[in-house]
Motif scaffolding. Sequence first.
Motif, PDB file in Angstrom:
ATOM      1  N   ASP A  45     -44.976  16.112 -22.141  1.00  0.00           N
ATOM      2  CA  ASP A  45     -44.644  15.277 -23.310  1.00  0.00           C
ATOM      3  C   ASP A  45     -45.525  14.340 -23.795  1.00  0.00           C
ATOM      4  O   ASP A  45     -46.554  13.796 -23.057  1.00  0.00           O
ATOM      5  CB  ASP A  45     -43.298  14.270 -22.847  1.00  0.00           C
ATOM      6  CG  ASP A  45     -41.952  15.547 -22.642  1.00  0.00           C
ATOM      7  OD1 ASP A  45     -41.978  16.280 -23.362  1.00  0.00           O
ATOM      8  OD2 ASP A  45     -41.342  15.004 -21.916  1.00  0.00           O
ATOM      9  N   GLY A  46     -45.680  13.972 -24.947  1.00  0.00           N
ATOM     10  CA  GLY A  46     -44.369  13.979 -25.954  1.00  0.00           C
ATOM     11  C   GLY A  46     -44.947  13.619 -27.464  1.00  0.00           C
ATOM     12  O   GLY A  46     -46.268  13.695 -27.655  1.00  0.00           O
ATOM     13  N   PRO A  47     -44.041  13.386 -28.163  1.00  0.00           N
ATOM     14  CA  PRO A  47     -44.322  12.946 -29.418  1.00  0.00           C
ATOM     15  C   PRO A  47     -45.342  12.028 -29.961  1.00  0.00           C
ATOM     16  O   PRO A  47     -46.221  12.095 -30.762  1.00  0.00           O
ATOM     17  CB  PRO A  47     -43.145  12.825 -30.346  1.00  0.00           C
ATOM     18  CG  PRO A  47     -42.070  12.597 -29.370  1.00  0.00           C
ATOM     19  CD  PRO A  47     -42.464  13.306 -27.999  1.00  0.00           C
ATOM     20  N   ASN A  48     -45.076  10.819 -29.211  1.00  0.00           N
ATOM     21  CA  ASN A  48     -45.836   9.415 -29.467  1.00  0.00           C
ATOM     22  C   ASN A  48     -46.961   9.450 -28.177  1.00  0.00           C
ATOM     23  O   ASN A  48     -47.377   8.139 -28.226  1.00  0.00           O
ATOM     24  CB  ASN A  48     -45.296   8.340 -29.814  1.00  0.00           C
ATOM     25  CG  ASN A  48     -44.093   8.166 -28.711  1.00  0.00           C
ATOM     26  OD1 ASN A  48     -42.898   8.524 -29.290  1.00  0.00           O
ATOM     27  ND2 ASN A  48     -44.164   7.744 -27.535  1.00  0.00           N
ATOM     28  N   GLY A  49     -47.287  10.359 -27.232  1.00  0.00           N
ATOM     29  CA  GLY A  49     -48.194   9.844 -26.398  1.00  0.00           C
ATOM     30  C   GLY A  49     -48.178  11.044 -25.217  1.00  0.00           C
ATOM     31  O   GLY A  49     -47.015  11.791 -25.196  1.00  0.00           O
ATOM     32  N   VAL A  50     -49.066  11.083 -24.359  1.00  0.00           N
ATOM     33  CA  VAL A  50     -49.298  12.203 -23.527  1.00  0.00           C
ATOM     34  C   VAL A  50     -48.882  11.504 -22.107  1.00  0.00           C
ATOM     35  O   VAL A  50     -49.628  11.083 -21.542  1.00  0.00           O
ATOM     36  CB  VAL A  50     -50.809  12.720 -23.594  1.00  0.00           C
ATOM     37  CG1 VAL A  50     -50.857  13.774 -22.633  1.00  0.00           C
ATOM     38  CG2 VAL A  50     -51.014  13.149 -24.979  1.00  0.00           C
ATOM     39  N   ARG A  51     -47.571  11.749 -21.754  1.00  0.00           N
ATOM     40  CA  ARG A  51     -47.248  11.359 -20.415  1.00  0.00           C
ATOM     41  C   ARG A  51     -48.019  11.816 -19.016  1.00  0.00           C
ATOM     42  O   ARG A  51     -48.258  11.094 -18.083  1.00  0.00           O
ATOM     43  CB  ARG A  51     -45.731  11.285 -20.420  1.00  0.00           C
ATOM     44  CG  ARG A  51     -45.335  10.650 -19.010  1.00  0.00           C
ATOM     45  CD  ARG A  51     -43.842  10.890 -18.518  1.00  0.00           C
ATOM     46  NE  ARG A  51     -43.006  10.949 -19.523  1.00  0.00           N
ATOM     47  CZ  ARG A  51     -42.258  11.728 -20.349  1.00  0.00           C
ATOM     48  NH1 ARG A  51     -42.466  13.179 -19.881  1.00  0.00           N
ATOM     49  NH2 ARG A  51     -41.798  11.695 -21.183  1.00  0.00           N
ATOM     50  N   GLY A  52     -48.299  13.122 -19.233  1.00  0.00           N
ATOM     51  CA  GLY A  52     -48.788  13.755 -18.030  1.00  0.00           C
ATOM     52  C   GLY A  52     -47.874  14.506 -17.387  1.00  0.00           C
ATOM     53  O   GLY A  52     -46.579  14.654 -18.071  1.00  0.00           O
ATOM     54  N   THR A  53     -47.966  14.682 -16.266  1.00  0.00           N
ATOM     55  CA  THR A  53     -46.916  15.470 -15.224  1.00  0.00           C
ATOM     56  C   THR A  53     -46.150  14.684 -14.665  1.00  0.00           C
ATOM     57  O   THR A  53     -45.463  15.163 -13.682  1.00  0.00           O
ATOM     58  CB  THR A  53     -47.743  16.543 -14.260  1.00  0.00           C
ATOM     59  OG1 THR A  53     -48.540  15.494 -13.574  1.00  0.00           O
ATOM     60  CG2 THR A  53     -48.853  17.343 -15.051  1.00  0.00           C
TER      61      THR A  53
END
Length: 852
Positions: A45-53
């Motif tokens: 995810d996601g639309p406003n950032g890359v959370r990771g796993t």
Amino acid sequence: MSSFDVEETLAKLSLPDKIRLLCGLGWWHTEPVPSAGIPSMRMSDGPNGVRGTRFFNGVPSSCFPSSTGLGSSFDVDLARKVGEALADECRAKGAHILLAPTVNTQRSPLGGRSFESFSEDPNLNGLIAAAYINGVQSKGVSATIKHYVANDQEFERFSISSDLSERALREIYLKPFQLAVKHSDPWALMSSYNRVNGLHVSEDKRLLEDILRKEWEYKGMIMSDWIGVYSTAESIKAGLDLEMPGPTVMRGRAVERALIAQKLFPSDIDARVRKILELLKRAFASGIPFDAPEKGADTPELRQLLRTAAADTIVLLKNKKNVLPLNTGIKKLAVIGPNAKAAMTSGGGSARLLESWTVSPLEGIHAWLKEAGSSAEVNYTIGATSHKYLPLLNSLTYGDDETNGGVLQFWNEKPIDDFMSLNPKLEAPRKPTAWSCSSTVTNIFLIDGVDSDKVDPSCYIRYVTTFIPDESGDWRIGLNVSGTGNLFIDDKLVVDLSTNPPPGNTFVGFGTAEVSNVAKGLKAGQKYKVEIRISNIELVEKGLPFPCWGGLRLGGIKVVDDEEALNDAVQLAKDSDAVVLVVGLNHDWESEGFDREDMELPGLSNRLVSEVLRVNPKTVVVNQSGSAVTMPWIDEASTVLQAFYGGNELGNGLADVIFGKVNPSAKLSLTFPKRLEDVPSYPSYGDKGQELGKILYNEGIFVGYRGYQIKNVAPMFPFGHGLSYSNFQYSDFQCTPISSDGEGKFTITFTIKNTGRIDGREVAQVYIHQSLSSLPRPKREMKGFVKVALKAGEDKQVKVDLDREALGFYDDRQMCWVAEKGKFDILVGASSEDIRLEGQTKLNETFTWTGL
């Protein structure tokens, strides 16, 4: 591996291996087949950032402004740069697939995920999405456009049927996906949870195969939303390639049985696996390692982009008395409001992440004035609280090493008989822990990040931290858990969630409601031991659709008398030269999993604004929300900013606008109505107006500004509205004839001049109307826009190329797009209601088409 051959690999795979590939591995990976040279692709995810796993204890991430803010920038170049930056962070986190962007149409401001989509207008929605996707994929990372289609509310989202006409489906809800496919070719697409006209999208062959793959010639992979597959043979036949997440529920052995029954054939399996392998070939070409360690991203260029994005997504709604930009020579500035001291970076749900850093409005204002060498005195007070759940205690909780955080301990068996007792023995548990870890936050959802080899989902958890209040007085402390649990402060029971815990909406619907109590007489700077004990056994016994070890949310706030807080704010405003008043919503109010109940600001926010405006007319009201809210004080306010959720750098970006370093240029990507009853979808939305598991899209094509215009209902702020510190003059409109080759191409030109004294940017919007047509058409439809940068006194000629997309409507009698001969009104405006130029052009012959 640039030499990866899809057909060669497919041919050597065994049938069991092919079936294995049809479902994900856990939450964020595809299944590998090492013997065939197939590694596991990673998603995030996601639309406003890359959370990771990881939801829990993940690598911190950059948070960009919410999509409604990015849509309001009307800036395709900015959207592409944001996409590029997200791709860089995907590469740092070893992710091959970004689960974004979201382009669902905003039918109502009550939508829990409205903040995730760009606009109520399909043209703006689709074109900003295309730029975002092009940015992401330029770095070799796959974008995943979602949620296809008509997934526009959270109420009963797994089962609700969105019932709508073919024309509305085509012109409003499919259109942003169609435009994105045409202009960016997303490599992956996610199907939605819901049904459309009675059939779940994940098994709707007409939507997935006939329209998407055949009519639009889409070549990418189609995955399900998480736990969004409800059939075996039907979903595979319909064209759904990948079931997410793993382990499989609807595939695996069920596919084997369907093959035996000849409900499926090996060719059906091959068709699905082929698309997964084609995406894998792109992953090989990207050079992103497989199973790579996750890292963060932080460069001066990234920080500047985050700050630029935060500023460029802020809309100046009113500046009637030219209060803005504020003069840095001001002597006393009051900063007031529930959203001033805390950084409200994003909405909730899958869009949430652990930000790598945050800057609140108060921090941004302090930093800006210090850098400017200003001697202004800045004073803060909250004025009113607006939390739905008590504010997290992240910054006030500490571990043994005196850094922020706490410790989690896990047992697979009950450690002592009275572990959950209201009168517990507080000595150390007799059994050794199965596992332990630390956490820097007090909102912990354990759906990942736990050593599953050591800890069973049926487990007991103890969380221990030291709470150090920053203010003396009584504190209200609250707890939500996923499971059952109790909270102790200095060995005294404060919150009981083990005895008949009330259900709530936290933790994606599996959590309790928040229960709180007052801890009296706490002293600032003093240490207090906090212990939370949780049992996850009852939750597991009830059944979960995914692995989960439980969760907790610890919040607290100093008890403040509402009237006293409001009076303090009014007095501070009265004693100050100017006020920045920051109100709004937050991720507790706008989130995946539930819709808003109304459009109101929470608590005493509206009264706070009215009272402050009464004593200090030089008040800048800043509203933070992902979608529209009511503003009963709007006529009294001379100066209003809409800040949406601004990401990491929201405070610095806001300060840049307030003090004039950045001339605001954003315009509303969605209409702000005066009241909920004016919204075109009212009352047929959410749990209102539903009928036997379906929701009627009774407004048809008249969504958003189209609905207000057709009914002559004046909104509070129209679609496309946004002011500047400059003024812009439009002139010299010209339009070429429409081509007669079936493409319907034509060009309009006009001139914009900056008549102000400072440099600025203007978003010019092009609307089309055909008064005589065989089917009703909106009064105006935005079919083009352009953002123009102009120095003070400068003018530029603007050119906008249009084609049949601007002329046509979907005729569900003929099941095709139609451009009917006749005259078309061309309107150029600064908003959907502020039309500056008008002209006409003519189409000599009717023509039709299908596809892109």
